[in-house]
Design an enzyme around this catalytic site. Sequence first.
Site, mmCIF file in Angstrom:
data_model
loop_
_atom_site.group_PDB
_atom_site.id
_atom_site.type_symbol
_atom_site.label_atom_id
_atom_site.label_comp_id
_atom_site.label_asym_id
_atom_site.label_seq_id
_atom_site.Cartn_x
_atom_site.Cartn_y
_atom_site.Cartn_z
ATOM 1 C CB SER A 180 -0.865 -0.238 1.122
ATOM 2 O OG SER A 180 -2.131 -0.884 0.652
ATOM 3 C CB SER A 181 4.377 2.173 0.607
ATOM 4 O OG SER A 181 4.829 1.850 1.371
#
Length: 733
Positions: free
Chosen positions: A404-405
Amino acid sequence: MRKAPGKNRATSVKAKHNSNLTFRMNVLFFAIFIVFSMLIFRLGYMQIVKGEDYVRDLERKEEVAVNTSVPRGRMYDRYGRILVDNQPENAITYTKMSTTTTDEMVEIAEKLAQLIEQPTNRVTLRDKQDFWIIKNHDAAYAKVTEAEEKKIRAQENVTESQINAQIGKLVRERITNEELLQLTDKDMEVLAIFREMVSGYNLSPQIIKSENVSAEEFALVSERLTELPGVNTTTDWKRLKLSSLAILGRTTVPAKGIPKEKLNYYLARDYSRNDRVGESYIEAQYEDLLQGQKSVVKNITNKKGQVVDTVTTYKGEPGKDLKLTIDSELQLETEKIVERELLQLKSRGGSYLLDRAFLVMMDPNTGDILSMVGKKIEKNPETGKYEVVDYSYGTFTTAYEAGSSVKAATVLTGYNQGVISMGTSMGDEPIVLAGTPTKASIFNRSGYISMNDLTALERSSNVYMFKIAMLINGTPYSYKMPLRLKDDTFSKMRNNYAQFGLGVKTGIDLPNEFSGVQGPSGPTMGGKTLDLAIGQYDTYTPLQLAQYISTIANGGYRIQPHVVKEVREPSNDGQQLGQLVNEIGPTILNRIDNSVEEIDRVKKGLRLVYTGTQGTARAQFANTPYTAAGKTGTAEVVYFGPLKEYYGTETLTFTHVGFAPYENPEIAYAVVIPWATTGREHLSNNNVIARDALDKYFELKAKYNAEKVTDSNVKQPISPAITKDKIGEDEQE
């Protein structure tokens, strides 16, 4: 009275003969004139047009660059603290002249063996065979019969050197072990010296011994130089690292010399085979600057062409010094943080695949790498025990799914493609597509939650990103819809990610950078497009993640990262850095196709990740004494690491990206912990590393301000290393 006919004819013949002779003489004189004109023209051409070229060619034959040991350039951190130094040591060298015979060299080696102790551990079987042949020439070549020699010479298209090589090979094959055992310990010591003498080039000093040369040995040889033609006592410079940071690189040792794969490259640049050259990372990348310039000598010859003297025409000079962007104190402290969390994770259950962790910290406005940490757990081949080693080069040579970064890039891609705008709301709900498993956000496995772009980043909504990908494909989500991809969907998303530095090389000034792996694409890979949108398909290096978040932090400019900040002349006094030669400033690679307002909107969402009531990093960052913003990531991946027996095992990779201060970013960072656990628990060690590293950055900043420590490029004092590490070139792995 009429003339006699015979007389007239005789006169006519004579006149004709004279005329022909005159013509021939004219032709001859003209030819001579042409030849002399050509010679004069040629002489003028050689003197006027090509004269300088011939002079230079003559100088190349007379003036020879010799392998004098000049110090390589030093390396300092951004505050002038020494990282790589040179250690002087006594050395004994030998310079072979073009007229020197083998017997003369053996005689010199025998004399040297009486003055110094030479280790024999590097003597090979081939060395022994060759030396036995020299000592027993007649007996050696008697091993090859006349018939065998005649047969070898009868071969077609074989040169004399090839013939000698074949005969020599037969001789060596027939030397028995008993005959080699005839070499005494003293012979072996002479051989150890002799092998070093013959390994160099004519007129190029070859180091005979530079390790553990005692003061007594140095003095004994120095006193007898007149008896040892070609032998000299001098100072050699060994490379000494004062940090274990692997990206500093290593050099070869004279015993190894130039790597075989680069031999022709370096020989074409006037290197000698036994030169010390940069073999990896900074040492290799900046070899041309670090190497220094050899001295140049002019050979004085007699009428027979024999060299009778040499005169130094150029003394040579040390290599240029490099001031790096690295803050060695920050590097040391962040290494401790990463190692601590790596070992803490390794002590938990389900961590049998975990073996590494990374942290990169860089200035988002200049591209300066302030800290580049990579730690890896390896088994020591000598002790059999596991230990943590430096793996800083893994930050740009290995790539992983980031999870998700990357969602900030996905939202900005949605803006760029016009499928969402600032404030667009969409429902977070389980995604059910035809023929694929249900996909959902971690916090919402069954319901429907309306959220906008900011809350999607704050809570790390997978579904919001899935729907962006489907809109880019031109197929808005509906329950159990088939998802067939258009030809350009993958390329649209990847091209946008590449603007941030994801999936492409960052351009760092280090060799062997890896761009990552792109998964296959095609019309039936719809589910993989959704995975791409949440960072669970293509792989990115930790350095790419740092460049990506820096691009957002600085307002949309992708800056090329670099580890060398300045090139300087060697220090004159050992107290101050040398004169500045070149300063490496920021290099903008591109600007992303988003407006300032869109970038600021995403930065606001990243701020909520740290401070929002439902922010995924609130537990670690809500109480910081500074402002910061970032994004956490958890990638559900299939293991394909070094342990092949576990290929295909499902595991989790934890990541984190961020920047600070929020209002005016001066530091950006990326954390990656691959294959952290095979369990389903979402751990927070990635967030802890980010918080502790950021705390340490601001703590050191305050300390430097109080102590007036500066990275000024005008005058900067040389300071001692932060660590007590002393790694000699022979110890470097």
